[in-house]
Design an enzyme around this catalytic site. Structure first.
Site, PDB file in Angstrom:
ATOM      1  N   MET A 140      93.504  18.995  85.936  1.00 14.06           N
ATOM      2  CA  MET A 140      93.426  19.932  84.808  1.00 14.06           C
ATOM      3  C   MET A 140      92.330  20.975  85.071  1.00 14.06           C
ATOM      4  SD  MET A 140      94.260  17.640  81.488  1.00 14.06           S
ATOM      5  CE  MET A 140      92.668  16.870  81.340  1.00 14.06           C
ATOM      6  N   ALA A 163      88.475  22.402  86.445  1.00 20.14           N
ATOM      7  CA  ALA A 163      87.065  21.982  86.347  1.00 20.14           C
ATOM      8  C   ALA A 163      86.794  20.904  87.405  1.00 20.14           C
ATOM      9  CB  ALA A 163      86.724  21.493  84.937  1.00 20.14           C
ATOM     10  N   HIS A 206      85.567  18.555  90.420  1.00 16.69           N
ATOM     11  CA  HIS A 206      84.282  17.986  90.840  1.00 16.69           C
ATOM     12  C   HIS A 206      84.528  17.114  92.070  1.00 16.69           C
ATOM     13  CE1 HIS A 206      85.877  14.463  88.847  1.00 16.69           C
ATOM     14  NE2 HIS A 206      85.934  15.104  87.688  1.00 16.69           N
ATOM     15  N   HIS A 212      87.710  14.897  92.171  1.00 13.26           N
ATOM     16  CA  HIS A 212      88.937  15.582  92.589  1.00 13.26           C
ATOM     17  C   HIS A 212      88.910  15.844  94.100  1.00 13.26           C
ATOM     18  CE1 HIS A 212      88.440  17.079  88.297  1.00 13.26           C
ATOM     19  NE2 HIS A 212      89.630  16.525  88.250  1.00 13.26           N
ATOM     20  N   ASP A 247      91.130   6.976  85.726  1.00  9.74           N
ATOM     21  CA  ASP A 247      92.062   6.990  84.594  1.00  9.74           C
ATOM     22  C   ASP A 247      93.053   5.847  84.791  1.00  9.74           C
ATOM     23  OD1 ASP A 247      91.336   9.610  83.095  1.00  9.74           O
ATOM     24  OD2 ASP A 247      91.313  10.119  85.211  1.00  9.74           O
ATOM     25  N   VAL A 254      84.969   7.882  91.690  1.00  8.89           N
ATOM     26  CA  VAL A 254      83.787   8.486  92.305  1.00  8.89           C
ATOM     27  C   VAL A 254      82.713   8.616  91.227  1.00  8.89           C
ATOM     28  CG1 VAL A 254      82.896  10.503  93.524  1.00  8.89           C
ATOM     29  CG2 VAL A 254      85.237   9.726  93.945  1.00  8.89           C
ATOM     30  N   SER A 291      83.387  13.189  85.706  1.00 11.25           N
ATOM     31  CA  SER A 291      84.442  13.633  84.801  1.00 11.25           C
ATOM     32  C   SER A 291      84.179  15.083  84.432  1.00 11.25           C
ATOM     33  CB  SER A 291      84.414  12.778  83.527  1.00 11.25           C
ATOM     34  OG  SER A 291      85.170  13.395  82.507  1.00 11.25           O
ATOM     35  N   SER A 292      85.254  15.847  84.292  1.00 15.73           N
ATOM     36  CA  SER A 292      85.089  17.237  83.848  1.00 15.73           C
ATOM     37  C   SER A 292      84.414  17.262  82.483  1.00 15.73           C
ATOM     38  CB  SER A 292      86.450  17.926  83.772  1.00 15.73           C
ATOM     39  OG  SER A 292      87.124  17.801  84.998  1.00 15.73           O
ATOM     40  N   ARG A 293      84.641  16.225  81.683  1.00 18.96           N
ATOM     41  CA  ARG A 293      84.073  16.181  80.327  1.00 18.96           C
ATOM     42  C   ARG A 293      82.570  15.900  80.328  1.00 18.96           C
ATOM     43  NH1 ARG A 293      89.527  14.164  79.121  1.00 18.96           N
ATOM     44  NH2 ARG A 293      90.411  15.546  77.538  1.00 18.96           N
TER      45      ARG A 293
HETATM   46  P1  AMP Z   1      91.753  15.400  85.547  1.00 17.26           P
HETATM   47  O1  AMP Z   1      91.571  16.788  86.069  1.00 17.26           O
HETATM   48  O2  AMP Z   1      90.560  14.874  84.837  1.00 17.26           O
HETATM   49  O3  AMP Z   1      93.047  15.215  84.807  1.00 17.26           O
HETATM   50  O4  AMP Z   1      91.886  14.464  86.825  1.00 17.26           O
HETATM   51  C1  AMP Z   1      92.787  14.751  87.857  1.00 17.26           C
HETATM   52  C2  AMP Z   1      92.854  13.573  88.790  1.00 17.26           C
HETATM   53  O5  AMP Z   1      91.561  13.299  89.312  1.00 17.26           O
HETATM   54  C3  AMP Z   1      93.323  12.277  88.108  1.00 17.26           C
HETATM   55  O6  AMP Z   1      94.141  11.544  88.999  1.00 17.26           O
HETATM   56  C4  AMP Z   1      92.019  11.572  87.835  1.00 17.26           C
HETATM   57  O7  AMP Z   1      92.164  10.170  87.728  1.00 17.26           O
HETATM   58  C5  AMP Z   1      91.224  11.949  89.057  1.00 17.26           C
HETATM   59  N1  AMP Z   1      89.782  11.798  88.806  1.00 17.26           N
HETATM   60  C6  AMP Z   1      89.058  12.367  87.810  1.00 17.26           C
HETATM   61  N2  AMP Z   1      87.773  11.952  87.868  1.00 17.26           N
HETATM   62  C7  AMP Z   1      87.701  11.087  88.919  1.00 17.26           C
HETATM   63  C8  AMP Z   1      86.653  10.300  89.488  1.00 17.26           C
HETATM   64  N3  AMP Z   1      85.423  10.312  88.992  1.00 17.26           N
HETATM   65  N4  AMP Z   1      86.938   9.527  90.549  1.00 17.26           N
HETATM   66  C9  AMP Z   1      88.201   9.486  91.047  1.00 17.26           C
HETATM   67  N5  AMP Z   1      89.236  10.209  90.566  1.00 17.26           N
HETATM   68  C10 AMP Z   1      88.986  10.989  89.513  1.00 17.26           C
END
Ligand code: AMP
Length: 298
Positions: free
Chosen positions: A31, A33, A35, A38, A152, A178, A187-189
């Site tokens: 989504m 943002a 880090h 990702h 997630d 991670v 987390s982006s949040r």
């Molecule tokens: P998001 O952009 O938050 O929807 O995440 C996109 C993908 O990155 C999803 O498969 C998440 O599970 C993964 N992701 C997000 N944060 C982490 C993290 N800290 N460690 C591993 N994978 C992550």
């Protein structure tokens, strides 16, 4: 360094995708943002696949009316720099009208009962919206593999179920969570957290670590140890702390030995955070990076 190719429309995606080898395209869906979490997914995908496509799409369908869609961080230029640096072949960054040209889709993928528990209880409809877009993005990118984070956990369980139940020809690969050096799951949040929120948020990973450290003693000892850490911080408003079966998401009974998921969700300040750790319960037990079935995917 040449900047990564960006496709905004279906036509641009089709054209750019046609240039990639048909048999070996991995996708990392995000989504934005971006880090290091990702970036790790991208690097893992890069290790074993000829081509990596990253999707950047803030999917309105998986946000509830009172959720954070409007304030979700948007860092597109930095995201492209990360993708370029990581050697991504193609970024697909559509707007909602590209993905949903007829407006909100009437036909959606249903997560079923697994979508109603844990995160689904707090976020009704979230997993139907998530699966619907994941299914669409699998079709549009024509990927052969898709990488998702263990962070997630319930999302990963549901995507595996969708692929199995609906015969998507895609291999799902899980990547360990991670973390920051102090244990906070990336987390982006996390950008919503104030400095003091951030300190308080460490309680989540500390609780999981305490639970995992009690793994040899069985389920109730794990739950007790994790809860003891969580309740010590009154500014963490816990939504759930559970030890569940990694596929059914049912609470594991006291006699259970084997791999289970210790998961937590809590509000810290204005931010809802989730975290989890795979745990081996029983003799020789403790925290696992990832479930053994997922290690085979690697
Ligand atoms: P998001 O952009 O938050 O929807 O995440 C996109 C993908 O990155 C999803 O498969 C998440 O599970 C993964 N992701 C997000 N944060 C982490 C993290 N800290 N460690 C591993 N994978 C992550």
């Amino acid at each position: 360094m040449t900047v990564v190719t960006v496709a905004r429309t279906r036509e641009e995606l089709c054209e750019a995708r046609a240039a990639l080898d048909d048999g070996d395209v991995a996708v990392v869906m995000t989504m934005g943002a971006l880090h290091d979490g990702h970036a790790t997914l991208i690097h893992r995908a890069r290790q074993t696949h000829a081509h990596v496509v990253v999707t950047i799409f803030l999917n309105p369908l998986q946000f509830g009316p009172k959720e954070d869609l409007s304030r979700y961080p948007r860092t597109f230029d930095a995201d492209l720099a990360i993708c370029t640096e990581a050697g991504v072949d193609l970024v697909f960054a559509p707007t909602p009208d590209v993905i949903y040209p007829d407006g909100d889709p009437g036909v959606r993928i249903s997560a079923g009962p697994l979508g109603d528990v844990l995160e689904g209880q707090a976020r009704p409809g979230h997993f139907d919206g998530m699966l619907t877009v994941v299914g669409k993005l699998m079709h549009l990118t024509r990927c052969t593999s898709a990488y998702f984070g263990q962070k997630d956990a319930q999302q990963l369980v549901l995507i595996r179920r969708m692929v199995r139940d609906l015969d998507f020809p895609v291999r799902v690969v899980a990547v360990p969570t991670v973390r920051e050096a102090d244990g906070l799951a990336m987390s982006s949040r996390n950008t919503y957290l104030t400095q003091s929120d951030r300190e308080i948020a460490l309680t989540l990973s500390a609780a999981l670590a305490a639970g995992a450290a009690a793994a040899t003693e069985g389920p109730s000892a794990i739950r007790r140890a994790a809860r003891a850490v969580l309740v010590r911080e009154p500014l963490v408003l816990a939504d759930y702390l559970v030890l569940v079966h990694p596929e059914t998401l049912d609470d594991v009974p006291e006699w259970f030995r084997g791999e289970a998921l210790l998961a937590v969700a809590a509000r810290v300040g204005t931010t809802r955070l989730i975290d989890n750790v795979p745990v081996l319960v029983g003799p020789g037990g403790g925290a696992l990076e990832i479930f053994s079935a997922d290690r085979l995917d690697g």
